[in-house]
Design a protein around this motif. Structure first.
Motif, short mmCIF file in Angstrom:
data_model
loop_
_atom_site.label_atom_id
_atom_site.label_comp_id
_atom_site.label_asym_id
_atom_site.label_seq_id
_atom_site.Cartn_x
_atom_site.Cartn_y
_atom_site.Cartn_z
N HIS A 22 29.45 31.83 6.59
CA HIS A 22 28.13 31.81 5.96
C HIS A 22 27.99 33.04 5.09
N SER A 23 27.23 32.94 4.01
CA SER A 23 26.86 34.16 3.29
C SER A 23 25.86 34.89 4.19
N VAL A 24 25.70 36.18 3.98
CA VAL A 24 24.73 36.94 4.76
C VAL A 24 23.34 36.31 4.58
N ARG A 25 23.04 35.89 3.37
CA ARG A 25 21.76 35.23 3.08
C ARG A 25 21.57 33.99 3.96
N ASP B 280 25.56 38.36 -0.51
CA ASP B 280 26.55 37.35 -0.88
C ASP B 280 27.87 37.50 -0.13
N LEU B 281 27.98 38.53 0.73
CA LEU B 281 29.18 38.69 1.54
C LEU B 281 29.24 37.57 2.57
N THR B 282 30.41 37.36 3.14
CA THR B 282 30.60 36.28 4.10
C THR B 282 30.69 36.83 5.52
N VAL B 283 30.00 36.17 6.43
CA VAL B 283 30.08 36.47 7.85
C VAL B 283 30.45 35.18 8.58
N THR B 284 31.01 35.31 9.76
CA THR B 284 31.40 34.14 10.55
C THR B 284 30.51 34.05 11.78
N ILE B 285 29.91 32.89 11.98
CA ILE B 285 29.07 32.63 13.15
C ILE B 285 29.63 31.39 13.83
N ARG B 286 30.07 31.55 15.06
CA ARG B 286 30.65 30.44 15.83
C ARG B 286 31.73 29.71 15.05
N GLY B 287 32.59 30.48 14.38
CA GLY B 287 33.71 29.92 13.66
C GLY B 287 33.37 29.32 12.31
N SER C 63 19.12 48.26 5.47
CA SER C 63 20.37 48.86 4.97
C SER C 63 21.13 47.93 4.02
N LEU C 64 20.75 46.65 3.98
CA LEU C 64 21.47 45.68 3.13
C LEU C 64 21.09 45.85 1.67
N SER C 65 22.10 45.76 0.82
CA SER C 65 21.85 45.77 -0.62
C SER C 65 21.87 44.32 -1.11
N ASP C 66 21.47 44.10 -2.34
CA ASP C 66 21.52 42.74 -2.91
C ASP C 66 22.95 42.20 -2.88
N ALA C 67 23.92 43.06 -3.14
CA ALA C 67 25.33 42.63 -3.15
C ALA C 67 25.77 42.20 -1.74
#
Length: 85
Positions: A29-32, A19-26, A12-16
């Motif tokens: 990170h980019s999704v990549r 480059d979004l940001t997610v938070t892991i343990r505070g 379901s992920l697109s190339d765009a």
């Protein structure tokens, strides 16, 4: 079911989205980066499991090239040199 959720999410992920940001343990990170982090984490634990198997059952078949057998496989992985060596 867990693997099915993973594959459905990846599809379901697109190339765009990569480059979004997610938070892991505070930590941001980019999704990549998060995907790479997750992959290396799973591989690390796979290595731990295989190490324990080798300790408990040393006669088990090797999933990779057995120790001391690299020379017998080297030619299958190395391309012939085009240089003068």
């Amino acid at each position: 079911r867990g693997w099915a959720v993973l594959w459905a999410t990846l599809e379901s992920l697109s190339d765009a989205d990569l480059d979004l940001t997610v938070t892991i343990r505070g930590e941001s990170h980019s999704v990549r980066q998060a995907l790479l982090r997750s992959l290396t984490h799973a591989v690390y634990h796979t290595g731990q499991i295989l190490y324990v198997v080798r300790l408990l059952r040393p006669q088990s078949k090797w999933l990779t090239i057995a120790p001391g057998q690299s020379q017998t496989w080297a030619g299958k992985y190395l391309k012939p040199s085009s240089g003068g060596r």
